[in-house]
Design a protein around this motif. Structure first.
Motif, PDB file in Angstrom:
ATOM      1  N   LEU A  98       9.837  40.040   6.430  1.00  0.00           N
ATOM      2  CA  LEU A  98      10.574  38.833   6.813  1.00  0.00           C
ATOM      3  C   LEU A  98       9.823  37.940   7.798  1.00  0.00           C
ATOM      4  O   LEU A  98       9.814  36.723   7.613  1.00  0.00           O
ATOM      5  N   PRO A  99       9.177  38.497   8.846  1.00  0.00           N
ATOM      6  CA  PRO A  99       8.431  37.605   9.730  1.00  0.00           C
ATOM      7  C   PRO A  99       7.381  36.768   8.984  1.00  0.00           C
ATOM      8  O   PRO A  99       7.209  35.581   9.278  1.00  0.00           O
ATOM      9  N   GLU A 100       6.715  37.359   8.001  1.00  0.00           N
ATOM     10  CA  GLU A 100       5.750  36.575   7.217  1.00  0.00           C
ATOM     11  C   GLU A 100       6.449  35.484   6.412  1.00  0.00           C
ATOM     12  O   GLU A 100       5.954  34.364   6.319  1.00  0.00           O
ATOM     13  N   LEU A 101       7.595  35.794   5.836  1.00  0.00           N
ATOM     14  CA  LEU A 101       8.339  34.769   5.109  1.00  0.00           C
ATOM     15  C   LEU A 101       8.735  33.646   6.059  1.00  0.00           C
ATOM     16  O   LEU A 101       8.597  32.457   5.715  1.00  0.00           O
ATOM     17  N   PHE A 102       9.215  33.981   7.232  1.00  0.00           N
ATOM     18  CA  PHE A 102       9.594  32.957   8.205  1.00  0.00           C
ATOM     19  C   PHE A 102       8.401  32.049   8.529  1.00  0.00           C
ATOM     20  O   PHE A 102       8.550  30.835   8.655  1.00  0.00           O
ATOM     21  N   ARG A 103       7.216  32.636   8.671  1.00  0.00           N
ATOM     22  CA  ARG A 103       6.009  31.841   8.949  1.00  0.00           C
ATOM     23  C   ARG A 103       5.651  30.949   7.763  1.00  0.00           C
ATOM     24  O   ARG A 103       5.193  29.827   7.936  1.00  0.00           O
ATOM     25  N   LEU A 104       5.869  31.458   6.544  1.00  0.00           N
ATOM     26  CA  LEU A 104       5.599  30.639   5.355  1.00  0.00           C
ATOM     27  C   LEU A 104       6.567  29.458   5.276  1.00  0.00           C
ATOM     28  O   LEU A 104       6.154  28.345   4.914  1.00  0.00           O
ATOM     29  N   LEU A 105       7.832  29.683   5.590  1.00  0.00           N
ATOM     30  CA  LEU A 105       8.799  28.589   5.577  1.00  0.00           C
ATOM     31  C   LEU A 105       8.399  27.501   6.567  1.00  0.00           C
ATOM     32  O   LEU A 105       8.616  26.313   6.314  1.00  0.00           O
ATOM     33  N   ALA A 106       7.827  27.903   7.688  1.00  0.00           N
ATOM     34  CA  ALA A 106       7.391  26.938   8.700  1.00  0.00           C
ATOM     35  C   ALA A 106       6.142  26.172   8.270  1.00  0.00           C
ATOM     36  O   ALA A 106       5.874  25.080   8.771  1.00  0.00           O
ATOM     37  N   ALA A 107       5.395  26.730   7.322  1.00  0.00           N
ATOM     38  CA  ALA A 107       4.136  26.104   6.893  1.00  0.00           C
ATOM     39  C   ALA A 107       4.342  25.051   5.811  1.00  0.00           C
ATOM     40  O   ALA A 107       3.404  24.354   5.450  1.00  0.00           O
ATOM     41  N   GLU A 108       5.570  24.937   5.293  1.00  0.00           N
ATOM     42  CA  GLU A 108       5.803  23.983   4.209  1.00  0.00           C
ATOM     43  C   GLU A 108       6.929  23.027   4.557  1.00  0.00           C
ATOM     44  O   GLU A 108       7.660  23.224   5.521  1.00  0.00           O
ATOM     45  N   ASP A 109       7.038  21.980   3.782  1.00  0.00           N
ATOM     46  CA  ASP A 109       8.145  21.027   3.875  1.00  0.00           C
ATOM     47  C   ASP A 109       8.310  20.416   5.266  1.00  0.00           C
ATOM     48  O   ASP A 109       9.420  20.326   5.794  1.00  0.00           O
ATOM     49  N   ASP A 111       8.417  17.519   6.087  1.00  0.00           N
ATOM     50  CA  ASP A 111       9.205  16.290   6.078  1.00  0.00           C
ATOM     51  C   ASP A 111      10.714  16.546   6.072  1.00  0.00           C
ATOM     52  O   ASP A 111      11.500  15.606   6.122  1.00  0.00           O
ATOM     53  N   GLU A 112      11.133  17.789   6.041  1.00  0.00           N
ATOM     54  CA  GLU A 112      12.564  18.094   6.078  1.00  0.00           C
ATOM     55  C   GLU A 112      13.113  17.745   7.461  1.00  0.00           C
ATOM     56  O   GLU A 112      12.444  17.944   8.478  1.00  0.00           O
ATOM     57  N   PRO A 113      14.354  17.243   7.520  1.00  0.00           N
ATOM     58  CA  PRO A 113      14.922  16.752   8.787  1.00  0.00           C
ATOM     59  C   PRO A 113      14.894  17.756   9.944  1.00  0.00           C
ATOM     60  O   PRO A 113      14.635  17.372  11.081  1.00  0.00           O
ATOM     61  N   ALA A 114      15.164  19.014   9.686  1.00  0.00           N
ATOM     62  CA  ALA A 114      15.237  19.998  10.771  1.00  0.00           C
ATOM     63  C   ALA A 114      13.995  20.894  10.836  1.00  0.00           C
ATOM     64  O   ALA A 114      14.019  21.942  11.486  1.00  0.00           O
ATOM     65  N   HIS A 115      12.918  20.481  10.196  1.00  0.00           N
ATOM     66  CA  HIS A 115      11.713  21.313  10.177  1.00  0.00           C
ATOM     67  C   HIS A 115      11.172  21.563  11.590  1.00  0.00           C
ATOM     68  O   HIS A 115      10.813  22.693  11.934  1.00  0.00           O
ATOM     69  N   GLY A 116      11.102  20.537  12.400  1.00  0.00           N
ATOM     70  CA  GLY A 116      10.612  20.696  13.770  1.00  0.00           C
ATOM     71  C   GLY A 116      11.481  21.641  14.572  1.00  0.00           C
ATOM     72  O   GLY A 116      10.981  22.459  15.353  1.00  0.00           O
ATOM     73  N   ALA A 117      12.794  21.540  14.381  1.00  0.00           N
ATOM     74  CA  ALA A 117      13.720  22.444  15.072  1.00  0.00           C
ATOM     75  C   ALA A 117      13.472  23.887  14.625  1.00  0.00           C
ATOM     76  O   ALA A 117      13.529  24.818  15.434  1.00  0.00           O
ATOM     77  N   TYR A 118      13.185  24.075  13.335  1.00  0.00           N
ATOM     78  CA  TYR A 118      12.903  25.417  12.824  1.00  0.00           C
ATOM     79  C   TYR A 118      11.632  25.971  13.452  1.00  0.00           C
ATOM     80  O   TYR A 118      11.603  27.117  13.909  1.00  0.00           O
ATOM     81  N   ASP A 119      10.569  25.153  13.488  1.00  0.00           N
ATOM     82  CA  ASP A 119       9.314  25.604  14.093  1.00  0.00           C
ATOM     83  C   ASP A 119       9.533  26.022  15.549  1.00  0.00           C
ATOM     84  O   ASP A 119       9.027  27.063  15.986  1.00  0.00           O
ATOM     85  N   SER A 120      10.286  25.216  16.285  1.00  0.00           N
ATOM     86  CA  SER A 120      10.571  25.542  17.692  1.00  0.00           C
ATOM     87  C   SER A 120      11.373  26.823  17.802  1.00  0.00           C
ATOM     88  O   SER A 120      11.094  27.682  18.656  1.00  0.00           O
ATOM     89  N   THR A 125      12.115  32.266  19.311  1.00  0.00           N
ATOM     90  CA  THR A 125      12.852  33.488  18.985  1.00  0.00           C
ATOM     91  C   THR A 125      11.944  34.681  18.710  1.00  0.00           C
ATOM     92  O   THR A 125      12.244  35.802  19.130  1.00  0.00           O
ATOM     93  N   PHE A 126      10.842  34.437  18.011  1.00  0.00           N
ATOM     94  CA  PHE A 126       9.980  35.549  17.583  1.00  0.00           C
ATOM     95  C   PHE A 126       8.535  35.438  18.071  1.00  0.00           C
ATOM     96  O   PHE A 126       7.733  36.321  17.798  1.00  0.00           O
ATOM     97  N   GLY A 127       8.190  34.333  18.712  1.00  0.00           N
ATOM     98  CA  GLY A 127       6.806  34.133  19.135  1.00  0.00           C
ATOM     99  C   GLY A 127       5.876  33.880  17.957  1.00  0.00           C
ATOM    100  O   GLY A 127       4.686  34.147  18.040  1.00  0.00           O
ATOM    101  N   LEU A 128       6.431  33.353  16.854  1.00  0.00           N
ATOM    102  CA  LEU A 128       5.650  33.115  15.635  1.00  0.00           C
ATOM    103  C   LEU A 128       5.378  31.636  15.439  1.00  0.00           C
ATOM    104  O   LEU A 128       6.173  30.781  15.837  1.00  0.00           O
ATOM    105  N   THR A 129       4.270  31.354  14.788  1.00  0.00           N
ATOM    106  CA  THR A 129       3.887  29.988  14.437  1.00  0.00           C
ATOM    107  C   THR A 129       3.751  29.889  12.919  1.00  0.00           C
ATOM    108  O   THR A 129       3.669  30.912  12.232  1.00  0.00           O
ATOM    109  N   PRO A 130       3.695  28.664  12.391  1.00  0.00           N
ATOM    110  CA  PRO A 130       3.536  28.520  10.939  1.00  0.00           C
ATOM    111  C   PRO A 130       2.267  29.227  10.450  1.00  0.00           C
ATOM    112  O   PRO A 130       1.253  29.279  11.158  1.00  0.00           O
TER     113      PRO A 130
END
Length: 175
Positions: A98-109, A111-120, A125-130
């Motif tokens: 799951l942590p890898e999936l979360f990082r993949l979600l952060a690496a795409e899209d 332009d989505e409205p809440a993408h920046g909020a997700y990255d933050s 929450t997990f100390g992970l980056t895209p």
């Protein structure tokens, strides 16, 4: 007291974050759905499939989904491989956990409205980056779990063309 979404703390945290967005997308097509929703596996899936695949999220707006693969009966469900089950016949290991999936979600899209909020949220929450190289994440998951997953899947239907692309990739890698 609020009911938990799943037995996986990491998914529960993601659900809380997702709920706080009130439907604003953070990754195109991705959305958690009922944890363990067996209907995602199709009509009357074999018991062994129901026991080993745990659907948990929509992957695209067209019906593809993500599932955890309980390949070894491991107790830490967040560390199970994540399988992508496509609505057009795609089937592959999306991430090693799951942590890898979360990082993949952060690496795409982005332009989505809440993408920046997700990255933050992900970093806070997990100390992970895209993921810097999503293809490398996929390759690592394929190398670690691809052969075992293909062999397991073939126990259901050795003529199933849904697995053909995965088998081709494994052959190219001599796995």
């Amino acid at each position: 007291m609020r009911a938990t979404f799943s037995p996986i703390p990491e998914l529960n945290l993601l659900k809380e974050f997702e709920d706080s967005l009130h439907g604003e997308p953070y990754s195109r097509g991705f959305e958690l759905f009922q944890y363990g929703r067996v209907s995602a596996l199709g009509p009357e899936p074999p018991v062994e499939m129901r026991d080993k695949l745990i659907p948990f999220a929509q992957a695209t707006a067209s019906g593809s989904f993500y599932a955890l693969w309980k390949h070894d009966g491991g107790k830490d469900l967040a560390r199970l491989p994540v399988i992508f089950c496509g609505d057009e016949g795609d089937l592959y290991i999306a991430a090693r956990d799951l942590p890898e999936l979360f990082r993949l979600l952060a690496a795409e899209d982005e332009d989505e409205p809440a993408h920046g909020a997700y990255d933050s949220w992900l970093e806070r929450t997990f100390g992970l980056t895209p993921a810097e190289d999503p293809a490398a994440v996929y390759q690592a998951a394929l190398i670690e779990y691809g052969r075992a997953f293909a062999d397991w899947w073939l126990t259901f239907d050795d003529a199933d063309s849904i697995i053909a692309d995965l088998l081709d990739e494994l052959e190219e890698l001599n796995l």
